[in-house]
Design a protein around this motif. Structure first.
Motif, short mmCIF file in Angstrom:
data_model
loop_
_atom_site.label_atom_id
_atom_site.label_comp_id
_atom_site.label_asym_id
_atom_site.label_seq_id
_atom_site.Cartn_x
_atom_site.Cartn_y
_atom_site.Cartn_z
N ASP A 94 0.67 -0.78 -0.09
CA ASP A 94 0.27 -0.16 -0.07
C ASP A 94 1.30 0.88 0.17
N GLU A 95 0.30 2.70 0.16
CA GLU A 95 0.53 3.47 -0.09
C GLU A 95 1.89 4.20 0.90
N ASP A 96 1.36 3.50 2.65
CA ASP A 96 1.74 3.81 3.27
C ASP A 96 3.68 3.14 3.61
N GLN A 97 3.14 1.20 3.20
CA GLN A 97 4.53 1.24 2.69
C GLN A 97 5.49 1.77 2.06
N ALA A 98 5.18 2.04 0.29
CA ALA A 98 6.04 2.47 -0.15
C ALA A 98 6.22 3.72 0.50
N VAL A 99 5.93 4.61 0.87
CA VAL A 99 6.61 5.66 1.78
C VAL A 99 7.07 4.87 3.17
N VAL A 100 7.41 4.01 3.38
CA VAL A 100 8.21 3.68 4.42
C VAL A 100 9.43 2.99 3.64
N LEU A 101 8.97 2.61 2.70
CA LEU A 101 10.79 2.36 2.10
C LEU A 101 10.89 2.54 1.35
N ALA A 102 10.53 4.32 1.24
CA ALA A 102 11.44 5.44 0.91
C ALA A 102 12.70 5.70 2.26
N ILE A 103 11.87 5.72 3.05
CA ILE A 103 12.31 6.56 3.96
C ILE A 103 13.87 5.21 4.18
N ALA A 104 13.37 3.74 4.06
CA ALA A 104 14.36 2.83 4.56
C ALA A 104 15.59 3.01 3.57
N GLN A 105 15.56 3.84 2.64
CA GLN A 105 16.49 3.97 1.64
C GLN A 105 17.35 5.14 1.80
N GLU A 106 16.49 6.01 2.52
CA GLU A 106 17.21 7.03 2.40
C GLU A 106 18.44 7.24 3.45
N GLY A 133 15.02 3.67 20.83
CA GLY A 133 14.73 2.54 22.01
C GLY A 133 14.63 1.51 21.07
N VAL A 134 13.11 1.21 20.03
CA VAL A 134 12.49 0.05 19.22
C VAL A 134 13.15 1.37 17.76
N ALA A 135 13.65 0.36 17.35
CA ALA A 135 13.57 0.84 15.27
C ALA A 135 13.73 -0.47 14.53
N TYR A 136 12.72 0.09 12.86
CA TYR A 136 12.06 -0.82 11.97
C TYR A 136 13.92 -1.14 11.18
N TRP A 137 14.14 -2.38 10.67
CA TRP A 137 15.45 -2.75 9.58
C TRP A 137 14.13 -2.94 8.82
N ILE A 138 14.81 -2.45 7.81
CA ILE A 138 13.89 -3.28 6.41
C ILE A 138 15.55 -3.82 5.33
N PRO A 139 15.74 -4.39 5.62
CA PRO A 139 16.85 -6.05 5.03
C PRO A 139 17.24 -5.69 3.52
N SER A 140 15.60 -6.05 2.96
CA SER A 140 15.64 -5.30 1.54
C SER A 140 16.73 -3.85 0.87
N ALA A 141 16.65 -3.48 1.95
CA ALA A 141 16.80 -1.87 1.76
C ALA A 141 18.98 -1.33 2.32
N MET A 142 19.23 -2.96 1.86
CA MET A 142 20.65 -2.68 3.06
C MET A 142 20.86 -3.38 1.22
N ARG A 143 23.03 -3.43 1.30
CA ARG A 143 23.69 -3.98 0.63
C ARG A 143 24.57 -5.22 1.75
N TRP A 144 23.91 -6.57 1.35
CA TRP A 144 25.07 -7.84 2.21
C TRP A 144 26.12 -8.09 1.72
N ASP A 145 26.69 -8.00 2.03
CA ASP A 145 28.14 -9.04 1.12
C ASP A 145 28.02 -10.11 2.11
N GLU A 146 28.35 -10.67 1.20
CA GLU A 146 28.23 -12.45 1.80
C GLU A 146 29.82 -12.90 2.51
N GLY A 168 19.77 4.37 4.72
CA GLY A 168 20.55 3.15 4.83
C GLY A 168 19.65 1.88 5.83
N GLY A 169 18.57 1.87 5.47
CA GLY A 169 17.43 0.71 6.36
C GLY A 169 16.54 0.65 7.20
N ARG A 170 17.33 1.63 8.07
CA ARG A 170 16.55 1.83 9.17
C ARG A 170 15.34 2.60 9.10
#
Lengths: 190, 251
Positions: free
Chosen positions: B181-193, B238-251, B195-197
């Motif tokens: 939904d639109e709200d999730q898109a906003v959250v994703l956009a902020i997470a992108q800016e 205290g509490v934060a949310y992290w979006i793994p898809s907005a981060m870079r994962w080096d294996e 670094g995931g948090r």
């Protein structure tokens, strides 16, 4: 933000997920938590193998200054695994036969099976036969605390008993009561 | 009085005669046109063949060239992906169909193998990076454009692969059938800016959301969709949310 693996002072390589801050929090989404548990299980077992550790206690997560500091805390991002989360993970490991509560009837401390009792049995038997000790009677101490370092040095008695149990079932070992306590004899020639 | 062709039986015959000649002439002309067309087609075909054989490697290796080539195909209405079944000697010639499908398989591979941690949502750049890694050096470079094209070819499979625009030129690829939904898109956009948090406080301060709206959006992403992870040891809030898809994962 990029997450990358990190090599600790003891030469152990932490996976990149160890630098992901929420990795230390118990997740409310069950599928996500399953991933978290799986990663922690793998991490604990491989670290145990790396440092030859056999025991982990819930209280190791409580305060720093033990063998497990390098993985239970991440100073670089200022996170540490809460004891309750560790307890949950250990419980899951016990249910999957990757660890056992030791001593039994408590849930604060487990023995880790970074090798299964069956694998230990094979290691034990290989060592006994390659060092020419088949058919002689050995004490448990001969096995776990030999003068030279072996793959079995420091093996907890609980795991040793299980491994001998496995060998007994295939008629490759026999427990014997001796004066100093318990002994074991291994049979060759299958 | 004088009429062209005269009168009488002879005139009738003459008219028929001229009609016949006209018909002959017309079929001759159209035959000529068809022949000409055939000749042109053959020429076009041989030109394409030549093009395909000389540029085949460049098309596979060089993303810029590939892009230009695909644009050219689109303008002249040729589908370079039309497979052999659709009568596409063209696709056979270039091997571009196989190339694109192979890329599709690699995209699916990356999406599925990272799904457990990112909940089926991956950032385009990260996807391109991981796919490139999977292909190795010999596979040649690929671009976002290639990935989008391949995702289009995956459509008939009905797996729900889709490219979503989260704003600010950022794209994400969704590999699970889930409506954002639109709200999730906003959250994703902020997470992108960031670094995931993402935190409730950020959504309230930056977007003017009510605390209820912020908490509901994050809670849905956390519990229902598994798109983010909760961090209860956050230093700031205290509490934060992290979006793994907005981060870079080096294996």
């Amino acid at each position: 933000m990029a997450l990358s693996p990190h090599t600790t002072q003891s030469g152990f390589t932490l996976p990149s997920i160890h630098s992901f801050p929420p990795f230390f929090t118990k997740q409310v989404n069950l599928a996500t938590q399953a991933t978290v548990t799986e990663h922690w299980t793998k991490l604990i077992l491989s670290y145990a193998r790396h440092k030859r550790l056999f025991t982990i206690r819930v209280e190791d997560a409580q305060k720093a200054g033990n063998d497990w500091d390098e993985i239970l805390r991440n100073e670089r991002i200022n996170r540490s695994l809460p004891p309750s989360h560790l307890s949950y993970i250990l419980n899951d490991m016990v249910s999957k036969n990757l660890a056992m509560y030791d001593p039994p009837k408590q849930t604060g401390s487990v023995l880790l099976y970074w090798r299964s009792p069956e694998e230990w049995a094979e290691t034990l038997y290989d060592w006994v036969s390659s060092s020419g000790q088949l058919n002689t009677i050995m004490t448990f101490l001969d096995i776990t605390d030999p003068p030279v370092q072996t793959p079995l040095s420091g093996l907890p008695l609980t795991i040793l008993r299980r491994a001998i149990g496995v060998l007994q079932k295939t008629n490759r070992a026999q427990m014997i009561a001796i004066t100093e306590g318990e002994g074991v004899r291994f049979f060759g020639g299958r | 009085m004088h009429r062209l062709g005269g009168v009488g039986l002879a005139a009738f015959e003459r008219q028929q005669q001229s009609q016949r000649s006209f018909a002959e002439l017309s079929s001759e002309i159209s035959q000529g046109q068809v022949d000409h067309l055939h000749a042109q087609l053959a020429q076009f075909r041989s030109a394409l063949l030549h093009f395909a054989s000389t540029h085949r490697d460049s098309i596979r290796k060089d993303p810029n060239f590939r892009h230009a080539f695909q644009q050219m195909c689109a303008t002249i209405g040729v589908d370079p992906l039309a497979g052999p079944r659709k009568g596409g000697w063209w696709a056979e010639m270039l091997g571009l169909g196989d190339w694109q499908y192979e890329l599709g398989v690699q995209i699916v591979d990356v999406c599925v193998s990272t799904r457990e941690r990112n909940g089926g949502l991956i950032e385009m750049k990260e996807l391109v990076r991981l796919v490139s890694k999977l292909r190795g050096v010999s596979g040649g470079a690929i671009t976002e454009d290639d990935v989008m094209r391949s995702i289009k070819t995956l459509k008939p499979l009905g797996a729900g692969y889709e490219v979503i625009d989260v704003g600010a030129g950022k794209k994400m690829v969704r590999s699970v059938v889930k409506e954002l939904d639109e709200d999730q898109a906003v959250v994703l956009a902020i997470a992108q800016e960031e670094g995931g948090r993402v935190s409730e406080e950020m959504l309230i301060a930056r977007r003017g959301w009510t605390p209820q709206r912020a908490s509901a959006a994050l809670e849905n992403m956390l519990v229902r969709d598994g798109l983010c992870w909760i961090d209860e040891q956050d230093e700031k809030n205290g509490v934060a949310y992290w979006i793994p898809s907005a981060m870079r994962w080096d294996e």
